[in-house]
Design a protein around this motif. Structure first.
Motif, PDB file in Angstrom:
ATOM      1  N   LEU A 164       0.770  -1.253   0.009  1.00 24.94           N
ATOM      2  CA  LEU A 164      -0.150  -0.162   0.230  1.00 24.94           C
ATOM      3  C   LEU A 164       1.047   1.323   0.086  1.00 24.94           C
ATOM      4  O   LEU A 164       0.423   2.209  -0.428  1.00 24.94           O
ATOM      5  CB  LEU A 164      -1.081   0.011   1.251  1.00 24.94           C
ATOM      6  CG  LEU A 164      -1.957   0.937   1.495  1.00 24.94           C
ATOM      7  CD1 LEU A 164      -2.760   1.258   0.036  1.00 24.94           C
ATOM      8  CD2 LEU A 164      -2.744   0.835   2.515  1.00 24.94           C
ATOM      9  N   ALA A 165       2.047   1.294   0.568  1.00 27.95           N
ATOM     10  CA  ALA A 165       3.019   2.585   0.668  1.00 27.95           C
ATOM     11  C   ALA A 165       3.552   2.719  -0.637  1.00 27.95           C
ATOM     12  O   ALA A 165       3.739   3.927  -0.788  1.00 27.95           O
ATOM     13  CB  ALA A 165       4.085   2.209   1.852  1.00 27.95           C
ATOM     14  N   THR A 208      -8.297   6.716   5.319  1.00 30.80           N
ATOM     15  CA  THR A 208      -7.459   5.607   5.719  1.00 30.80           C
ATOM     16  C   THR A 208      -6.488   5.192   4.792  1.00 30.80           C
ATOM     17  O   THR A 208      -5.268   4.979   4.972  1.00 30.80           O
ATOM     18  CB  THR A 208      -8.210   4.529   6.469  1.00 30.80           C
ATOM     19  OG1 THR A 208      -8.799   5.019   7.714  1.00 30.80           O
ATOM     20  CG2 THR A 208      -7.203   3.286   6.905  1.00 30.80           C
ATOM     21  N   LEU A 209      -6.919   4.800   3.639  1.00 30.48           N
ATOM     22  CA  LEU A 209      -6.226   4.301   2.573  1.00 30.48           C
ATOM     23  C   LEU A 209      -5.294   5.215   1.936  1.00 30.48           C
ATOM     24  O   LEU A 209      -3.888   5.124   1.775  1.00 30.48           O
ATOM     25  CB  LEU A 209      -7.150   4.035   1.350  1.00 30.48           C
ATOM     26  CG  LEU A 209      -7.856   2.445   1.664  1.00 30.48           C
ATOM     27  CD1 LEU A 209      -8.749   2.431   0.346  1.00 30.48           C
ATOM     28  CD2 LEU A 209      -7.099   1.456   2.067  1.00 30.48           C
ATOM     29  N   THR A 242      -9.844   0.334  10.448  1.00 30.16           N
ATOM     30  CA  THR A 242     -10.495   1.562  10.717  1.00 30.16           C
ATOM     31  C   THR A 242     -11.883   1.310  11.038  1.00 30.16           C
ATOM     32  O   THR A 242     -12.393   2.094  12.084  1.00 30.16           O
ATOM     33  CB  THR A 242     -10.645   2.047   9.238  1.00 30.16           C
ATOM     34  OG1 THR A 242      -9.275   2.461   9.018  1.00 30.16           O
ATOM     35  CG2 THR A 242     -11.207   3.823   9.644  1.00 30.16           C
ATOM     36  N   GLU A 259      -3.782  -6.092   1.933  1.00 32.67           N
ATOM     37  CA  GLU A 259      -3.287  -5.112   3.069  1.00 32.67           C
ATOM     38  C   GLU A 259      -4.455  -3.976   2.887  1.00 32.67           C
ATOM     39  O   GLU A 259      -4.687  -3.557   3.974  1.00 32.67           O
ATOM     40  CB  GLU A 259      -2.155  -4.665   2.250  1.00 32.67           C
ATOM     41  CG  GLU A 259      -1.620  -3.572   3.397  1.00 32.67           C
ATOM     42  CD  GLU A 259      -0.055  -2.864   2.975  1.00 32.67           C
ATOM     43  OE1 GLU A 259       0.179  -1.838   3.725  1.00 32.67           O
ATOM     44  OE2 GLU A 259       0.478  -3.308   2.100  1.00 32.67           O
ATOM     45  N   ALA A 316      -6.615  -2.652   6.148  1.00 28.22           N
ATOM     46  CA  ALA A 316      -6.484  -1.400   6.863  1.00 28.22           C
ATOM     47  C   ALA A 316      -8.038  -1.011   6.952  1.00 28.22           C
ATOM     48  O   ALA A 316      -8.383  -0.154   7.835  1.00 28.22           O
ATOM     49  CB  ALA A 316      -5.832  -0.430   5.813  1.00 28.22           C
ATOM     50  N   GLU A 328      -3.930   8.010   3.629  1.00 27.80           N
ATOM     51  CA  GLU A 328      -2.780   8.213   4.677  1.00 27.80           C
ATOM     52  C   GLU A 328      -1.696   7.072   4.392  1.00 27.80           C
ATOM     53  O   GLU A 328      -0.353   7.420   4.548  1.00 27.80           O
ATOM     54  CB  GLU A 328      -3.136   8.163   6.046  1.00 27.80           C
ATOM     55  CG  GLU A 328      -4.017   9.319   6.338  1.00 27.80           C
ATOM     56  CD  GLU A 328      -4.888   9.174   7.590  1.00 27.80           C
ATOM     57  OE1 GLU A 328      -4.431   7.968   8.373  1.00 27.80           O
ATOM     58  OE2 GLU A 328      -5.516  10.004   7.985  1.00 27.80           O
ATOM     59  N   LYS A 329      -1.883   5.839   3.937  1.00 28.87           N
ATOM     60  CA  LYS A 329      -0.980   4.652   3.961  1.00 28.87           C
ATOM     61  C   LYS A 329      -0.353   4.714   2.285  1.00 28.87           C
ATOM     62  O   LYS A 329       0.578   4.080   1.975  1.00 28.87           O
ATOM     63  CB  LYS A 329      -1.696   3.473   4.107  1.00 28.87           C
ATOM     64  CG  LYS A 329      -2.060   3.344   5.640  1.00 28.87           C
ATOM     65  CD  LYS A 329      -3.006   2.092   6.001  1.00 28.87           C
ATOM     66  CE  LYS A 329      -3.291   2.208   7.589  1.00 28.87           C
ATOM     67  NZ  LYS A 329      -2.141   2.026   8.507  1.00 28.87           N
ATOM     68  N   ALA A 330      -1.205   5.130   1.373  1.00 28.66           N
ATOM     69  CA  ALA A 330      -0.805   5.213   0.023  1.00 28.66           C
ATOM     70  C   ALA A 330       0.319   5.994  -0.399  1.00 28.66           C
ATOM     71  O   ALA A 330       0.479   7.178   0.303  1.00 28.66           O
ATOM     72  CB  ALA A 330      -1.929   5.310  -0.855  1.00 28.66           C
TER      73      ALA A 330
END
Length: 268
Positions: free
Chosen positions: A154-155, A177-178, A264, A256, A260, A180-182
Protein backbone atom coordinates in the motif's frame (compact mmCIF):
# COMPACT_ATOMS: atom_id res chain seq x y z
CA UNK A 1 -14.11 -13.87 -42.93
CA UNK A 2 -15.57 -16.27 -40.40
CA UNK A 3 -19.23 -15.51 -39.70
CA UNK A 4 -20.18 -14.34 -36.23
CA UNK A 5 -22.41 -17.37 -35.63
CA UNK A 6 -19.54 -19.87 -36.01
CA UNK A 7 -17.28 -18.43 -33.31
CA UNK A 8 -17.10 -20.19 -29.93
CA UNK A 9 -19.68 -18.60 -27.64
CA UNK A 10 -17.42 -16.28 -25.63
CA UNK A 11 -15.51 -15.21 -28.74
CA UNK A 12 -18.79 -14.55 -30.50
CA UNK A 13 -19.92 -12.35 -27.61
CA UNK A 14 -16.59 -10.52 -27.65
CA UNK A 15 -16.75 -9.93 -31.40
CA UNK A 16 -20.23 -8.52 -31.04
CA UNK A 17 -19.23 -6.30 -28.09
CA UNK A 18 -16.26 -4.90 -30.03
CA UNK A 19 -18.53 -4.01 -32.94
CA UNK A 20 -21.06 -2.48 -30.57
CA UNK A 21 -18.32 -0.38 -28.94
CA UNK A 22 -17.26 0.89 -32.39
CA UNK A 23 -20.80 2.18 -32.90
CA UNK A 24 -21.12 3.72 -29.44
CA UNK A 25 -17.71 5.41 -29.66
CA UNK A 26 -18.69 7.10 -32.90
CA UNK A 27 -22.05 8.17 -31.48
CA UNK A 28 -20.51 9.57 -28.30
CA UNK A 29 -18.03 11.68 -30.22
CA UNK A 30 -20.81 13.30 -32.26
CA UNK A 31 -22.20 14.69 -28.98
CA UNK A 32 -18.93 15.38 -27.11
CA UNK A 33 -18.17 19.06 -26.46
CA UNK A 34 -21.38 20.06 -28.20
CA UNK A 35 -24.38 21.85 -26.62
CA UNK A 36 -26.37 19.29 -24.63
CA UNK A 37 -29.73 19.20 -22.91
CA UNK A 38 -28.96 18.24 -19.32
CA UNK A 39 -31.65 16.81 -17.06
CA UNK A 40 -31.49 15.67 -13.45
CA UNK A 41 -32.58 12.09 -12.71
CA UNK A 42 -34.37 11.08 -9.53
CA UNK A 43 -31.04 10.70 -7.73
CA UNK A 44 -29.96 14.18 -8.97
CA UNK A 45 -27.32 12.70 -11.27
CA UNK A 46 -27.23 14.25 -14.75
CA UNK A 47 -28.41 12.63 -17.96
CA UNK A 48 -28.25 13.94 -21.53
CA UNK A 49 -29.81 13.06 -24.87
CA UNK A 50 -26.47 11.40 -25.70
CA UNK A 51 -26.84 8.85 -22.86
CA UNK A 52 -30.36 8.00 -23.97
CA UNK A 53 -29.67 7.81 -27.70
CA UNK A 54 -26.59 5.63 -27.27
CA UNK A 55 -28.31 3.22 -24.88
CA UNK A 56 -31.31 2.94 -27.20
CA UNK A 57 -29.00 1.93 -30.06
CA UNK A 58 -27.11 -0.52 -27.85
CA UNK A 59 -30.35 -2.17 -26.77
CA UNK A 60 -31.59 -2.35 -30.35
CA UNK A 61 -28.44 -4.07 -31.55
CA UNK A 62 -28.29 -6.50 -28.61
CA UNK A 63 -31.94 -7.48 -29.06
CA UNK A 64 -31.45 -7.94 -32.78
CA UNK A 65 -28.36 -10.14 -32.36
CA UNK A 66 -29.45 -12.02 -29.20
CA UNK A 67 -33.24 -11.79 -28.87
CA UNK A 68 -33.39 -14.11 -25.84
CA UNK A 69 -30.66 -12.33 -23.86
CA UNK A 70 -31.49 -10.01 -20.99
CA UNK A 71 -30.44 -6.37 -20.79
CA UNK A 72 -29.74 -4.18 -17.76
CA UNK A 73 -28.94 -0.58 -18.63
CA UNK A 74 -28.56 2.69 -16.77
CA UNK A 75 -31.15 4.78 -18.57
CA UNK A 76 -33.90 2.42 -19.71
CA UNK A 77 -34.18 -0.23 -17.01
CA UNK A 78 -34.16 -3.98 -17.49
CA UNK A 79 -35.58 -6.62 -19.80
CA UNK A 80 -35.53 -10.44 -19.73
CA UNK A 81 -33.41 -10.67 -16.57
CA UNK A 82 -34.49 -14.31 -16.17
CA UNK A 83 -32.27 -15.15 -19.16
CA UNK A 84 -29.05 -17.11 -18.63
CA UNK A 85 -27.20 -14.37 -20.54
CA UNK A 86 -27.59 -10.74 -19.47
CA UNK A 87 -25.93 -7.70 -21.06
CA UNK A 88 -25.14 -4.97 -18.54
CA UNK A 89 -24.48 -1.64 -20.25
CA UNK A 90 -23.64 1.96 -19.44
CA UNK A 91 -23.74 4.19 -22.53
CA UNK A 92 -21.69 6.98 -20.94
CA UNK A 93 -19.92 6.14 -17.71
CA UNK A 94 -18.77 9.49 -16.39
CA UNK A 95 -21.58 11.75 -17.58
CA UNK A 96 -20.27 14.63 -15.45
CA UNK A 97 -16.90 14.37 -17.22
CA UNK A 98 -18.64 14.04 -20.58
CA UNK A 99 -20.82 17.10 -20.21
CA UNK A 100 -17.94 19.21 -18.86
CA UNK A 101 -15.65 18.34 -21.78
CA UNK A 102 -13.27 16.01 -19.92
CA UNK A 103 -12.04 13.20 -22.21
CA UNK A 104 -12.15 10.51 -19.51
CA UNK A 105 -15.66 9.13 -19.95
CA UNK A 106 -16.30 5.69 -21.40
CA UNK A 107 -18.82 3.12 -22.53
CA UNK A 108 -19.15 -0.06 -20.48
CA UNK A 109 -20.35 -3.35 -21.93
CA UNK A 110 -20.56 -6.59 -19.95
CA UNK A 111 -22.14 -9.95 -20.68
CA UNK A 112 -23.03 -12.23 -17.78
CA UNK A 113 -23.58 -15.97 -18.05
CA UNK A 114 -25.63 -17.35 -15.15
CA UNK A 115 -24.62 -14.31 -13.11
CA UNK A 116 -20.88 -14.50 -13.86
CA UNK A 117 -19.33 -11.77 -16.01
CA UNK A 118 -17.85 -13.59 -19.00
CA UNK A 119 -16.93 -10.46 -20.91
CA UNK A 120 -16.18 -6.83 -20.15
CA UNK A 121 -15.32 -3.88 -22.37
CA UNK A 122 -14.15 -0.43 -21.26
CA UNK A 123 -14.07 1.86 -24.29
CA UNK A 124 -12.81 5.45 -24.05
CA UNK A 125 -13.93 7.28 -27.20
CA UNK A 126 -11.83 10.49 -26.96
CA UNK A 127 -8.54 8.62 -26.51
CA UNK A 128 -9.27 5.59 -28.68
CA UNK A 129 -8.33 3.22 -25.86
CA UNK A 130 -10.34 0.05 -25.37
CA UNK A 131 -9.78 -2.62 -22.74
CA UNK A 132 -11.38 -6.01 -23.34
CA UNK A 133 -11.54 -8.77 -20.75
CA UNK A 134 -12.81 -12.31 -21.21
CA UNK A 135 -13.02 -14.73 -18.31
CA UNK A 136 -9.99 -17.02 -18.34
CA UNK A 137 -8.07 -14.92 -20.87
CA UNK A 138 -5.55 -12.09 -20.73
CA UNK A 139 -7.00 -8.59 -20.86
CA UNK A 140 -6.08 -6.60 -23.94
CA UNK A 141 -5.70 -2.89 -24.63
CA UNK A 142 -6.52 -2.30 -28.30
CA UNK A 143 -5.73 -5.94 -28.99
CA UNK A 144 -2.41 -6.09 -27.12
CA UNK A 145 -2.20 -7.97 -23.80
CA UNK A 146 -1.76 -5.75 -20.77
CA UNK A 147 -1.18 -6.28 -17.07
CA UNK A 148 -1.32 -4.46 -13.76
CA UNK A 149 1.76 -3.02 -12.08
CA UNK A 150 1.80 -5.98 -9.71
CA UNK A 151 2.63 -3.68 -6.78
CA UNK A 152 2.09 -5.44 -3.49
CA UNK A 153 2.50 -2.73 -0.82
CA UNK A 154 0.00 0.00 0.00
CA UNK A 155 2.89 2.38 0.72
CA UNK A 156 3.92 2.14 -2.94
CA UNK A 157 0.43 2.36 -4.42
CA UNK A 158 -1.21 5.11 -6.46
CA UNK A 159 -4.77 5.37 -5.16
CA UNK A 160 -7.70 6.73 -7.18
CA UNK A 161 -11.34 7.46 -6.61
CA UNK A 162 -13.71 9.28 -8.91
CA UNK A 163 -14.81 11.93 -6.41
CA UNK A 164 -14.88 12.37 -2.62
CA UNK A 165 -18.44 13.64 -3.14
CA UNK A 166 -19.52 10.05 -3.80
CA UNK A 167 -18.73 8.92 -0.23
CA UNK A 168 -20.83 9.15 2.89
CA UNK A 169 -19.05 10.06 6.14
CA UNK A 170 -18.00 6.47 6.85
CA UNK A 171 -16.80 5.89 3.31
CA UNK A 172 -14.82 9.11 3.33
CA UNK A 173 -13.12 8.07 6.58
CA UNK A 174 -12.21 4.74 4.95
CA UNK A 175 -10.82 6.52 1.91
CA UNK A 176 -8.75 8.82 4.14
CA UNK A 177 -7.33 5.74 5.88
CA UNK A 178 -6.14 4.33 2.55
CA UNK A 179 -4.89 7.75 1.46
CA UNK A 180 -2.69 8.13 4.53
CA UNK A 181 -1.02 4.81 3.81
CA UNK A 182 -0.76 5.11 0.01
CA UNK A 183 2.04 6.75 -1.95
CA UNK A 184 -0.29 9.13 -3.78
CA UNK A 185 -3.97 9.79 -4.27
CA UNK A 186 -5.74 11.30 -7.24
CA UNK A 187 -9.34 12.00 -8.22
CA UNK A 188 -11.40 11.53 -11.37
CA UNK A 189 -11.57 9.01 -14.13
CA UNK A 190 -14.73 6.97 -13.56
CA UNK A 191 -14.25 3.74 -15.56
CA UNK A 192 -11.01 5.07 -17.09
CA UNK A 193 -9.22 4.45 -13.81
CA UNK A 194 -9.91 0.72 -14.06
CA UNK A 195 -8.43 0.60 -17.54
CA UNK A 196 -5.38 2.41 -16.19
CA UNK A 197 -5.20 -0.16 -13.38
CA UNK A 198 -5.25 -2.96 -15.96
CA UNK A 199 -2.36 -1.29 -17.79
CA UNK A 200 -0.20 -0.76 -14.71
CA UNK A 201 -0.55 3.01 -14.22
CA UNK A 202 -2.92 3.02 -11.22
CA UNK A 203 -2.60 0.52 -8.36
CA UNK A 204 -5.70 0.84 -6.19
CA UNK A 205 -9.26 2.09 -6.73
CA UNK A 206 -11.82 2.67 -4.00
CA UNK A 207 -15.44 3.68 -4.63
CA UNK A 208 -18.95 3.50 -3.29
CA UNK A 209 -22.48 4.06 -4.58
CA UNK A 210 -21.82 2.24 -7.85
CA UNK A 211 -24.46 0.25 -9.73
CA UNK A 212 -24.09 -3.03 -11.66
CA UNK A 213 -23.83 -1.13 -14.94
CA UNK A 214 -20.91 0.80 -13.41
CA UNK A 215 -18.88 -2.21 -12.28
CA UNK A 216 -19.80 -5.43 -14.09
CA UNK A 217 -17.69 -4.68 -17.18
CA UNK A 218 -14.71 -3.85 -14.96
CA UNK A 219 -14.47 -7.33 -13.44
CA UNK A 220 -13.10 -9.33 -16.42
CA UNK A 221 -10.84 -6.41 -17.38
CA UNK A 222 -9.22 -6.12 -13.95
CA UNK A 223 -9.00 -9.85 -13.26
CA UNK A 224 -7.66 -10.69 -16.73
CA UNK A 225 -4.82 -8.21 -16.19
CA UNK A 226 -3.77 -9.81 -12.90
CA UNK A 227 -5.73 -7.58 -10.55
CA UNK A 228 -8.34 -8.22 -7.88
CA UNK A 229 -11.74 -6.53 -7.66
CA UNK A 230 -14.31 -7.15 -4.90
CA UNK A 231 -16.63 -5.35 -2.53
CA UNK A 232 -15.22 -3.77 0.64
CA UNK A 233 -15.66 -7.06 2.51
CA UNK A 234 -13.57 -8.91 -0.07
CA UNK A 235 -16.61 -10.69 -1.49
CA UNK A 236 -17.13 -11.25 -5.23
CA UNK A 237 -19.22 -8.65 -7.01
CA UNK A 238 -22.69 -9.63 -8.18
CA UNK A 239 -25.78 -7.87 -9.49
CA UNK A 240 -26.91 -7.64 -5.85
CA UNK A 241 -23.69 -6.09 -4.45
CA UNK A 242 -23.98 -2.87 -2.45
CA UNK A 243 -21.87 -0.77 -4.82
CA UNK A 244 -18.79 -0.53 -2.60
CA UNK A 245 -15.85 -1.43 -4.83
CA UNK A 246 -12.15 -1.95 -4.23
CA UNK A 247 -9.78 -2.95 -7.02
CA UNK A 248 -6.07 -3.62 -6.63
CA UNK A 249 -3.06 -4.42 -8.79
CA UNK A 250 -2.30 -7.63 -6.87
CA UNK A 251 -3.74 -9.99 -4.28
CA UNK A 252 -1.28 -8.88 -1.54
CA UNK A 253 -2.12 -5.19 -2.13
CA UNK A 254 -5.82 -6.00 -2.05
CA UNK A 255 -5.38 -7.92 1.21
CA UNK A 256 -3.40 -5.08 2.84
CA UNK A 257 -6.01 -2.52 1.80
CA UNK A 258 -8.84 -4.66 3.20
CA UNK A 259 -6.95 -5.10 6.46
CA UNK A 260 -6.56 -1.32 6.75
CA UNK A 261 -10.29 -0.88 6.17
CA UNK A 262 -11.17 -3.47 8.81
CA UNK A 263 -8.83 -1.83 11.33
CA UNK A 264 -10.51 1.54 10.73
CA UNK A 265 -14.00 0.04 11.06
CA UNK A 266 -13.15 -1.69 14.33
CA UNK A 267 -11.74 1.49 15.84
CA UNK A 268 -14.98 3.42 15.30
Amino acid sequence: MQSLSTFPETDRLAQFAEGLADVTDAMAMTYFRKPLEIEAKDDDSPVTQADRAIEAEMRRQITQAFPTHGILGEEQGSARLESSHIWVIDPIDGTKSFLSGMPTFGTLIACLSDGTPELGVISIPPTGERWTGQRGQRTTLNGTPCQTSGKTALADAILYTTSPDNFDATGLAQFETLSEKAAMRRFGGDCYGYGLLASGHVDLLFEMNLHPYDYMALIPVVEGAGGVITDWDGEPLTLASDGKIIAAASAPLHAEALAALRATASSH
